[in-house]
Design an enzyme around this catalytic site. Structure first.
Site, PDB file in Angstrom:
ATOM      1  CD  GLU A  51      -2.967  -1.053   2.276  1.00 40.76           C
ATOM      2  OE1 GLU A  51      -2.906  -0.139   3.111  1.00 40.76           O
ATOM      3  OE2 GLU A  51      -3.866  -1.900   2.259  1.00 40.76           O
ATOM      4  CE  LYS A  80     -10.725  -3.382   4.346  1.00 44.03           C
ATOM      5  NZ  LYS A  80     -10.030  -4.586   4.885  1.00 44.03           N
TER       6      LYS A  80
END
Ligand code: 2PG
Ligand code: MG
Length: 437
Positions: free
Chosen positions: A207, A339
């Site tokens: 990430e 999410k």
């Protein structure tokens, strides 16, 4: 009806890990268009919607031709003719094709790309920005969320080089979103230069956070505190730490194996270790401190620390309203990660968000470790009135695109829209209390 869905295209595109993923494009009779791409997790909860992958040898089994075909052959015929502005009806049509808990018939990657594309087309059909449409869907007041931004990667995002997955900072003391960006950039740079001085600079993890070369997990926390200081900030003042332990990745049934330190901890020992970190470091938020199957552990942790730190359920709650309600009854966690691909549709994500808000739980809209240029979540975080946004680190365009989109939305919303940091900023945490004593 100008919002009537007239055409749906699905194609295979590629994510930030170079893996195939699903893109869906929707057009309405009135000429509006919407497009979205499914993200993909690496540390996945066992109860979240599955990514349908083709298996076999090609592309390590990661291809998504079946999911793309499911959009073309099953989802598209069910959506054509529906009103793109009616997200609930569109998602209901998708769910009528697959009501399995894990969406294993259609694939969560197929359903989420289609559901998000409807949301984009709905905003375009109304000629409003996406965040405005999201606010209408959620019945929420739009606001700019407080970011949590990764400085070191770990766990499943860094070859398990350290056990803890995300070492992040938050800047609840900032007065604007722009100031959060600037301060975080300084901390990120400072952390890089500390790693460089130690000869530990080895690129970045999945990430975009620095690749973690540490001898033990706590060294990452020590380095992070030094980086905050090197950036000219007092740790625990404007800048605080947030952890995603992602404990399901190294433990189950109350046993936890810290591979980096070659030791195994029982549930109570892990709780004690994390409790000491909460005492010694300015940590204000902690995600999945215990594994997804460790209900006793999550209840005990929340009992002990829930009044002084944000405790987020990610793998533990998988954006599922039913699991959230169970956690509320159990008094486990006090915040939830939202999410959209864990749930599989926008409507199910909104159900979970609403359940969380009505229980007084914190809400954090989150990206996945496998991401793309798609910036839907920036708009969702703003429009849903979520307190926070988590999109990974402060490098790589699949991450920066989302922070930059928030800056643009912030300009549209105007001054006063960045309010989310205040509840966190007023919390007193042990480190600060100790420092003041
Ligand atoms: C998480 C996410 C993002 P993944 O655990 O919160 O950091 O990771 O998408 O791999 O589940
Ligand atoms: Mg997580």
């Amino acid at each position: 009806m100008t919002g009537s869905i007239s055409d749906i295209t699905a194609r295979r595109v590629w994510d930030s890990r170079g893996n195939p993923t699903v893109e869906v494009e929707i057009a309405t009779a009135g000429g509006a268009r919407g497009r979205a791409i499914a993200p993909a997790g690496a540390s996945r909860g066992t109860r979240e919607a599955i990514d349908l992958r083709d298996g076999g040898d090609k592309l390590s089994g990661m291809d998504v031709q079946h999911a793309v075909a499911n959009v073309r052959e099953l989802i598209a015929p069910a959506l054509v003719g529906l009103d793109a502005t009616d997200q609930t009806a569109a998602d209901r049509a998708i769910l009528a094709l697959d009501d399995s808990a894990l969406k294993d018939r259609l694939g969560g990657n197929a359903t989420v790309a289609a559901s998000l594309a409807v949301m984009h087309a709905g905003a375009a059909a109304k000629s409003v920005p996406l965040w405005r449409h999201c606010a209408d869907l959620a019945g929420a007041e739009p606001s700019l969320p407080l970011p949590e931004i990764q400085i070191f990667g770990g766990g499943a995002h860094a070859g398990r080089r350290v056990d803890i997955q995300d070492f992040m900072v938050m800047v609840p003391g900032a007065t604007s979103f722009d100031e959060v960006m600037e301060i975080t950039s300084e901390v990120y740079r400072a952390a890089g230069s500390l790693m460089g001085q130690k000869g530990n600079l080895a690129g970045v993890a999945d990430e975009g956070g620095w690749w973690p070369i540490f001898d033990h997990n706590e060294e990452a926390l020590e380095t992070l505190v030094r980086a905050i200081e090197l950036a000219g900030e007092t740790p625990g003042d404007r800048v605080v730490i947030s952890l995603d332990v992602a404990a399901s990745e190294f433990g189950s049934q109350g046993r936890y194996r810290l591979a980096l330190e070659d030791r195994e901890l029982g549930r109570d020992e892990l709780i004690r270790l994390l409790g000491r970190w909460l005492d010694d470091y300015p940590i204000m938020s902690i995600e999945d401190p215990l594994a997804e199957d460790d209900r006793d552990g999550m209840q005990a942790f929340t009992r002990e620390f829930g009044n002084r730190v944000q405790i987020i359920g990610d793998d533990y709650l998988v954006t599922n309203a039913t699991l959230l309600e169970e956690a509320v009854a159990d008094r486990a966690c006090n915040a939830v990660l939202i999410k959209v691909n864990q749930a599989g549709t926008v409507t199910e994500s909104l159900d979970c968000l609403r359940a969380a808000k009505s229980a007084g739980y914190g809400t954090i809209v989150s990206a996945r470790s496998g991401e793309t240029e798609d910036v839907s979540i920036s708009h969702m975080a703003v429009g849903f009135g979520a307190a926070q946004l988590k999109v990974g680190s402060f490098t790589r365009s699949e991450r920066m695109a989302k922070w930059n989109e928030c800056l643009r939305i912030g300009d549209m919303l105007g001054a006063g829209s960045f309010v989310a940091g205040q509840p966190l900023a007023t919390t007193t945490w042990a480190h600060k209390a100790k420092g003041a004593a």
